[in-house]
Scaffold this motif. Structure first.
Motif, PDB file in Angstrom:
ATOM      1  N   PRO A 272       0.244  -0.323  -9.854  1.00  0.00           N
ATOM      2  CA  PRO A 272       0.473  -0.823  -8.494  1.00  0.00           C
ATOM      3  C   PRO A 272       1.080  -2.222  -8.496  1.00  0.00           C
ATOM      4  O   PRO A 272       0.921  -2.989  -9.453  1.00  0.00           O
ATOM      5  N   LEU A 273       1.781  -2.537  -7.432  1.00  0.00           N
ATOM      6  CA  LEU A 273       2.324  -3.870  -7.210  1.00  0.00           C
ATOM      7  C   LEU A 273       1.403  -4.625  -6.269  1.00  0.00           C
ATOM      8  O   LEU A 273       0.826  -4.047  -5.344  1.00  0.00           O
ATOM      9  N   SER A 274       1.271  -5.913  -6.498  1.00  0.00           N
ATOM     10  CA  SER A 274       0.475  -6.736  -5.588  1.00  0.00           C
ATOM     11  C   SER A 274       1.323  -7.114  -4.379  1.00  0.00           C
ATOM     12  O   SER A 274       2.561  -7.100  -4.452  1.00  0.00           O
ATOM     13  N   PRO A 275       0.696  -7.456  -3.254  1.00  0.00           N
ATOM     14  CA  PRO A 275       1.481  -7.887  -2.094  1.00  0.00           C
ATOM     15  C   PRO A 275       2.432  -9.035  -2.398  1.00  0.00           C
ATOM     16  O   PRO A 275       3.532  -9.104  -1.848  1.00  0.00           O
ATOM     17  N   GLY A 276       2.040  -9.905  -3.314  1.00  0.00           N
ATOM     18  CA  GLY A 276       2.903 -11.023  -3.667  1.00  0.00           C
ATOM     19  C   GLY A 276       4.153 -10.615  -4.425  1.00  0.00           C
ATOM     20  O   GLY A 276       5.120 -11.385  -4.486  1.00  0.00           O
ATOM     21  N   GLU A 277       4.141  -9.421  -5.010  1.00  0.00           N
ATOM     22  CA  GLU A 277       5.305  -8.939  -5.748  1.00  0.00           C
ATOM     23  C   GLU A 277       6.266  -8.142  -4.874  1.00  0.00           C
ATOM     24  O   GLU A 277       7.371  -7.813  -5.310  1.00  0.00           O
ATOM     25  N   VAL A 278       5.853  -7.819  -3.662  1.00  0.00           N
ATOM     26  CA  VAL A 278       6.616  -6.897  -2.818  1.00  0.00           C
ATOM     27  C   VAL A 278       7.528  -7.653  -1.870  1.00  0.00           C
ATOM     28  O   VAL A 278       7.089  -8.534  -1.120  1.00  0.00           O
ATOM     29  N   ASN A 279       8.803  -7.324  -1.927  1.00  0.00           N
ATOM     30  CA  ASN A 279       9.793  -7.833  -0.974  1.00  0.00           C
ATOM     31  C   ASN A 279      10.884  -6.771  -0.831  1.00  0.00           C
ATOM     32  O   ASN A 279      10.739  -5.656  -1.329  1.00  0.00           O
ATOM     33  N   MET A 280      11.969  -7.106  -0.171  1.00  0.00           N
ATOM     34  CA  MET A 280      13.011  -6.108   0.032  1.00  0.00           C
ATOM     35  C   MET A 280      13.650  -5.685  -1.283  1.00  0.00           C
ATOM     36  O   MET A 280      14.113  -4.540  -1.426  1.00  0.00           O
ATOM     37  N   GLU A 281      13.666  -6.573  -2.264  1.00  0.00           N
ATOM     38  CA  GLU A 281      14.222  -6.221  -3.569  1.00  0.00           C
ATOM     39  C   GLU A 281      13.379  -5.145  -4.245  1.00  0.00           C
ATOM     40  O   GLU A 281      13.909  -4.160  -4.768  1.00  0.00           O
ATOM     41  N   THR A 282      12.067  -5.343  -4.261  1.00  0.00           N
ATOM     42  CA  THR A 282      11.214  -4.350  -4.916  1.00  0.00           C
ATOM     43  C   THR A 282      11.182  -3.048  -4.125  1.00  0.00           C
ATOM     44  O   THR A 282      11.018  -1.971  -4.708  1.00  0.00           O
ATOM     45  N   LEU A 283      11.340  -3.131  -2.811  1.00  0.00           N
ATOM     46  CA  LEU A 283      11.424  -1.916  -2.004  1.00  0.00           C
ATOM     47  C   LEU A 283      12.673  -1.119  -2.388  1.00  0.00           C
ATOM     48  O   LEU A 283      12.611   0.101  -2.606  1.00  0.00           O
TER      49      LEU A 283
ATOM     50  N   ARG B 141       0.825  -1.205   0.000  1.00  0.00           N
ATOM     51  CA  ARG B 141       0.000   0.000   0.000  1.00  0.00           C
ATOM     52  C   ARG B 141       0.867   1.267   0.000  1.00  0.00           C
ATOM     53  O   ARG B 141       0.596   2.215  -0.740  1.00  0.00           O
ATOM     54  N   ASP B 142       1.904   1.263   0.825  1.00  0.00           N
ATOM     55  CA  ASP B 142       2.755   2.447   0.892  1.00  0.00           C
ATOM     56  C   ASP B 142       3.580   2.629  -0.376  1.00  0.00           C
ATOM     57  O   ASP B 142       3.730   3.754  -0.882  1.00  0.00           O
ATOM     58  N   ILE B 143       4.137   1.543  -0.882  1.00  0.00           N
ATOM     59  CA  ILE B 143       4.910   1.640  -2.131  1.00  0.00           C
ATOM     60  C   ILE B 143       4.027   2.134  -3.265  1.00  0.00           C
ATOM     61  O   ILE B 143       4.427   2.973  -4.078  1.00  0.00           O
TER      62      ILE B 143
END
Length: 574
Positions: free
Chosen positions: A440-451, A427-429
């Motif tokens: 938007p990115l889905s929660p499944g796509e979000v990790n430290m790399e995408t951050l 949500r924040d990203i």
């Protein structure tokens, strides 16, 4: 007292100005870019050979690592003067006193946070020192971080919301507190600190056009956000803290320009026929040409290629073609330029897009490291009041962001990721991505790399990337969590095995891959470069004590156990 705080404020701007500005060094110690200078023998492409405690590590021909050591301890000295003498002055109220004290505490904490992320265990000087001290010893990094966390907890209570632009704001205090809490693994406290900024009602992302170029329909809100005069504009609700640096403020007007285009743009100019036409003629001119559309010196600036973006930051990180941060007009590619050398008039190639290869496979650029690259025009183009008479348009004076709300969102997203809450992180990203027009990115796509990827997209040329990577590497070791490849890390072996190094190896396309610069230097680095070397001169000058050296560098074998915390006296002496 306020004048001493002003001296601290003024030091913040120095990171972004001058030949080989210090922020450039912070970027080349990351996956985002490498040092592009190839015409001198001593650049630090081979970090194993050149980054030494005895080297000249504060020189515009190599790197500016020791600028951080010297400048941050200078800022600490200024802040300590205010903090130690705070009650020597008379105030109208407790609030006035504590506002000034809180701003000084911010400056001291900001600099200690950076020093800990750059140099690891360091000497602690938390009081005014009026005579030379030669018996200092190092304090454990976490001991210093805990001390500055306590100081910032005071600052967020007392620093005013409405301090003038260029001074420390309450939002900047919460933002710094969040970074310190993150580093210590206090993720809930980091979220509380970011919530205070994001949900406080004072700040908001800039999503509509504003400022000096608002009537120019060829521009967009990302362009507006990074115009020098817009950064501290009262219209700008996103800025938590930015430096103040205007032409009219300077006493020596030629000495403190940003030189942003000179430092960060590729050396596209025609010197020694570096970019050729397919028939072997000099293709480019850096003269101030009469044809406005071909005056690249004036339109974009004349770079010398000090900072060369990697494939990661110029290509791989961009995941949406609609992202305004990477669309034509904001982002520049070499193939957006045309052959502009007036000597080519009447030939087939004049005013045609430049090429890297000829039809028969010949390379048309002598040095693809230094002369061929990409850049974020919307961030680096800084008007120069002397441009009309300048032979080279290098980049003028500019306010510069230190902290803005977009990063606060990304800090909160990081805290959520450490708490295994990718939905909240997404949500924040996505709030940051939405402003840029990215999907938007889905929660499944979000990790430290995408951050980290989103931090590159949003904060390139702004953030001290070395510090951000070190903080995250430290947290992988502190938490024991595995990275995206299943690698795990330990605090006890951090200098030999860390995420900082692995990230650079994974995303970068230079270090330890056999790549050589035109001068023959091979790009090499090692895991121990997560920490910079402590200056040997300061170790040697501390004749009655022991300032430790970081593992991997000569002298570390003489280290002693550092103090666990900052002494009550405020001075870490033997």
């Amino acid at each position: 007292m306020l004048s001493s705080v002003t001296a601290c404020d003024r030091l913040l701007r120095e990171e972004f100005v001058g030949q080989h500005s210090p922020i450039l060094t912070a970027m080349i110690f990351s996956e985002q870019c490498v040092l592009g200078t190839t015409d001198i023998s001593g650049p630090a492409q081979n970090l194993n050979e050149k980054i030494l405690p005895t080297a000249n590590n504060n020189w515009d021909q190599t790197n500016r690592m020791y600028w951080y050591w010297t400048n941050d301890y200078l800022g600490i000295r200024y802040a300590n003067t205010v903090i130690t003498r705070i009650d020597d002055a008379t105030y109208e109220s407790e609030s006035e006193r504590n506002n000034i004290l809180g701003m000084a505490l911010w400056h001291r904490a900001f600099r200690y946070y950076r020093l800990c992320m750059l140099f690891n265990d360091i000497p602690a000087v938390f009081t005014e020192v009026e005579t030379p001290v030669t018996n200092l010893c190092s304090v454990e990094r976490d001991g210093i971080l805990k001390k500055i966390k306590s100081d910032m907890e005071f600052a967020v209570q007392w620093v005013a919301e409405d301090n003038s632009r260029g001074r420390i704001s309450k939002g900047a205090c919460y933002h710094l507190l969040a970074k310190i809490c993150l580093t210590l693994g206090d993720f809930d406290e980091a979220i509380k600190a970011t919530n205070a900024v994001i949900d406080g009602g004072r700040y908001s992302l800039m999503t509509n056009r504003f400022g000096v170029d608002v009537t120019d329909n060829t521009k967009n809100v990302l362009w507006d956000l990074h115009r020098p005069l817009n950064k501290n504009s009262t219209e700008n609700k996103e800025v938590l803290l930015a430096t103040l640096d205007r032409y009219e403020y300077q006493t020596a007007k030629s000495s403190q320009k940003t030189l942003a285009m000179r430092n960060f743009l590729p050396f596209w100019a025609n010197t020694t026929n570096r970019i050729q036409t397919p028939d072997g003629k000099p293709g480019m001119s850096d003269k101030r040409l009469k044809e406005p559309e071909l005056d690249y010196n004036g339109i974009y600036g004349r770079g010398i290629g000090r900072c060369r973006l990697t494939w990661y930051s110029s290509n791989a990180v961009w995941d949406d073609s609609n992202d305004l941060r990477h669309t034509p007009g904001n982002w520049m590619k070499m193939t957006d330029l045309v052959y502009n050398n007036p000597d080519l008039k009447g030939t087939p190639y004049y005013h045609q897009p430049i090429r890297l290869w000829s039809d028969d496979g010949q390379l048309l650029c002598i040095d693809t490291l230094r002369n061929w690259g990409e850049w974020a025009h919307y961030k680096l183009y800084i008007e120069d009041p002397d441009a009309a008479t300048a032979a080279q348009y290098n980049g003028g004076y500019s306010d510069m962001y230190i902290m803005r709300l977009a990063e606060t969102y990304l800090l909160r997203a990081e805290a959520y990721l450490w708490k295994d809450d990718p939905a909240s992180a997404a949500r924040d990203i996505n709030i940051v991505r939405a402003r840029a027009g990215a999907a938007p990115l889905s929660p499944g796509e979000v990790n430290m790399e995408t951050l980290l990827d989103e931090r590159t997209r949003e904060l390139l040329y702004e953030e001290n990337r070395k510090i951000e990577l070190t903080r995250i590497a430290l947290l992988y070791a502190r938490t024991g969590k595995s990275d995206y490849k299943g690698r795990s890390y330990s605090m006890s072996t951090l200098s030999q095995n860390n995420y900082f190094y692995d990230r650079i190896m994974d995303r970068g396309n230079f270090y330890n891959k056999g790549v050589k610069a035109l001068n023959g230097a091979e790009f090499k680095m090692s895991p121990y470069h997560i920490w910079w070397p402590v200056p040997q001169n300061d170790i040697d000058g501390n004749s009655s004590g022991r300032i430790n050296q970081n593992p991997g560098y000569t002298g570390a074998e003489l280290n002693i156990t550092p103090l666990a915390e900052v002494p009550e006296s405020g001075l870490s002496t033997m």
